[in-house]
Design a protein around this motif. Structure first.
Motif, mmCIF file in Angstrom:
data_model
loop_
_atom_site.group_PDB
_atom_site.id
_atom_site.type_symbol
_atom_site.label_atom_id
_atom_site.label_comp_id
_atom_site.label_asym_id
_atom_site.label_seq_id
_atom_site.Cartn_x
_atom_site.Cartn_y
_atom_site.Cartn_z
ATOM 1 N N ASP A 109 -12.907 -4.953 -1.958
ATOM 2 C CA ASP A 109 -13.184 -3.533 -1.999
ATOM 3 C C ASP A 109 -14.331 -3.437 -0.860
ATOM 4 O OD1 ASP A 109 -11.544 -3.001 -4.176
ATOM 5 O OD2 ASP A 109 -12.918 -3.013 -5.611
ATOM 6 N N GLY A 110 -14.088 -1.859 -0.305
ATOM 7 C CA GLY A 110 -14.999 -1.720 0.821
ATOM 8 C C GLY A 110 -14.441 -2.231 2.209
ATOM 9 N N ALA A 111 -13.322 -2.976 2.295
ATOM 10 C CA ALA A 111 -12.554 -3.202 3.860
ATOM 11 C C ALA A 111 -12.168 -1.898 4.318
ATOM 12 C CB ALA A 111 -11.731 -4.203 3.551
ATOM 13 N N GLU A 114 -9.658 -0.674 9.909
ATOM 14 C CA GLU A 114 -9.550 -1.736 10.724
ATOM 15 C C GLU A 114 -9.461 -3.077 10.248
ATOM 16 O OE1 GLU A 114 -11.771 0.814 10.642
ATOM 17 O OE2 GLU A 114 -10.999 2.130 12.069
ATOM 18 N N ASP A 115 -10.221 -3.330 9.186
ATOM 19 C CA ASP A 115 -10.273 -4.710 8.795
ATOM 20 C C ASP A 115 -8.799 -5.012 8.111
ATOM 21 O OD1 ASP A 115 -12.796 -5.319 8.921
ATOM 22 O OD2 ASP A 115 -13.307 -4.669 7.030
ATOM 23 N N ILE A 116 -8.052 -3.965 7.556
ATOM 24 C CA ILE A 116 -6.983 -4.426 6.886
ATOM 25 C C ILE A 116 -5.829 -4.389 7.933
ATOM 26 C CG2 ILE A 116 -5.064 -3.105 5.574
ATOM 27 C CD1 ILE A 116 -7.335 -1.973 3.926
ATOM 28 N N GLN A 137 0.320 -5.887 -6.386
ATOM 29 C CA GLN A 137 0.568 -4.469 -6.493
ATOM 30 C C GLN A 137 -0.797 -3.781 -5.821
ATOM 31 O OE1 GLN A 137 0.039 -6.077 -9.495
ATOM 32 N NE2 GLN A 137 -1.165 -5.023 -11.012
ATOM 33 N N GLN A 138 -1.988 -4.510 -5.426
ATOM 34 C CA GLN A 138 -2.752 -3.516 -4.786
ATOM 35 C C GLN A 138 -2.345 -3.326 -3.256
ATOM 36 O OE1 GLN A 138 -5.729 -2.820 -6.421
ATOM 37 N NE2 GLN A 138 -4.771 -3.644 -8.246
ATOM 38 N N ALA A 139 -1.514 -4.058 -2.799
ATOM 39 C CA ALA A 139 -1.023 -3.701 -1.568
ATOM 40 C C ALA A 139 -0.049 -2.688 -1.515
ATOM 41 C CB ALA A 139 -0.165 -4.920 -1.014
#
Length: 424
Positions: A109-111, A114-116, A137-139
């Motif tokens: 959390d907090g990414a 740009e990180d992703i 499922q978070q994706a």
């Protein structure tokens, strides 16, 4: 509900003092007919649950090198949890990508966006090389839209959402990842299974089908000094012959290499039974990766020096004796018989079990397991030289039509050769 793969041991066990044990837990992933589709692997060799790039590499390496991957996963698909650091690791170059699904976590959390987005190039490169990627499922959240075209599997955690959310979640996953198979994981009740099956889900994982089971294997690790020798040879671009010489000097090193290169995860269609062939197949780059990983998973010490020394003397003596009577190509096999004749002492298990996880030519197995075939009398003579059994010495030397002088000279040469190895 029980699975066709009954647990060998409770998965809650840990190895407080695992010694030379590689302990790997596997949990079946089954299809709608309850047939095993694949296995997710977990490292249980330490009491720590830390999940790092190093532990990812060690798990894959141990699964392929130590646990006998045919017994561990057979020809099924292997699912491995990864950290993002490990996805860029060289250990992935050592395995056959079509056998492996990499389970990729979302970022903490907090990414930032740009990180992703910055992870997509690595993930796509892995997919291009033939690896299949699994996301949870978070994706499916909006920020990860760029990842979804790369997914081969979407794993839905049944403990992470309410029953009424199942249908819209499955529909959403299908809409945004039509190419991916959905896996319902952490299925713990018949109701959960039936709900997802009615929604057309075909793959399942969870305690309702099978608890993780432990696969334990005795390991045999070379000393770190020997592995460093190998790494140095590779780094200076040594010849195949030089590398083969080192492998012949250390039975633990050669045993590990043959077992690794013939594992199902390496993906070869034929068995490799000679050290030279193994080096040529791997090439220097992969040999370096293998040696580096072997060093990180080995402890100081390795096999007791006396046992390793005796094994090397046996190998060299058998090679020299065979050279008197057999074609040159058979001398390598004679060496292997001598070196591997003490695997039971090195591993602390019966010789038949010790040899289960390494590919060897049939004449070599005949000598080691059944005391039969062309190499058996050479091995018997070699043991007689060790023990000083004059009767056995005379009988076997006579049967091979070798003079006392020939055998004694070969024995002295073998002892001198083995002694010289410790001076290098």
């Amino acid at each position: 509900m029980s699975s066709s793969t009954a647990p060998e041991a409770p998965a809650t066990e840990t190895a407080e003092d695992s010694g030379n044990l590689a302990i790997i837990a596997r949990q079946a992933i089954v299809d709608e007919h309850r047939a095993v589709y694949g296995y997710e692997l977990f490292d249980r060799s330490t009491a720590s649950d830390a999940h790092t790039a190093a532990s990812d590499a060690a798990l894959l390496f141990n699964a392929l090198s130590y646990a006998g991957s045919e017994a561990l996963v057979g020809r099924k698909t292997v699912f491995i949890n990864c950290t993002h650091d490990s996805l860029a690791g060289g250990h992935l170059e050592l395995i056959h990508p079509e056998k492996v699904v990499l389970e990729v976590p979302t970022l903490p959390d907090g990414a930032t966006a740009e990180d992703i987005e910055g992870r997509i190039a690595t993930l796509d490169a892995l997919r291009q090389r033939g690896f299949r990627l699994a996301f949870n499922q978070q994706a499916l959240r909006r920020g990860y839209a760029g990842w979804l075209p790369l997914a081969a599997f979407i794993k839905l955690d049944m403990t992470a959402f309410k029953p009424e959310v199942a249908e819209p979640l499955v529909k959403f996953a299908r809409m945004h990842t039509p190419q991916a198979q959905i896996v319902a994981e952490k299925v713990e009740t018949a109701e959960q299974y039936e709900r997802m099956a009615q929604l057309g889900v075909k793959l399942f994982q969870g305690y309702w089908f099978a608890h993780p089971s432990l696969v334990k294997a005795q390991t045999i690790r070379p000393s770190q000094a020997t592995i460093i020798q190998l790494i140095n040879l590779v780094r200076k671009q040594a010849s195949t012959a030089e590398i083969e010489d080192l492998l012949k000097k250390d039975p633990t090193l050669s045993f590990n290499l043959l077992r690794f290169i013939n594992s199902s995860g390496f993906g070869l269609s034929c068995e490799i039974t000679s050290f030279r062939h193994a080096v040529m197949i791997l090439g220097l780059k992969k040999l370096f990766r293998w040696a580096a990983l072997l060093m990180t998973t080995s402890r100081q010490g390795g096999t007791p020096p006396a046992v390793g020394q005796t094994a090397v003397v046996r190998g060299r003596l058998m090679e020299l004796l065979a050279a008197e009577l057999l074609p040159p190509e058979e001398c390598d096999n004679a060496f292997v018989v001598g070196v591997f004749s003490l695997l039971d002492a090195m591993l602390g298990v019966p010789i038949d079990r010790a040899l289960e996880s390494v590919a060897l030519p049939e004449p070599v197995l005949d000598a080691l397991l059944r005391n039969e075939g062309v190499f058996a009398p050479f091995l018997e003579l070699t043991k007689a030289c060790e023990s000083g059994d004059d009767e056995a010495f005379a009988r076997t030397a006579d049967a091979l039509h070798l003079s006392n002088h020939q055998v004694n000279m070969a024995h002295l040469q073998a002892l001198a050769w083995a002694e010289s190895l410790g001076e290098e």
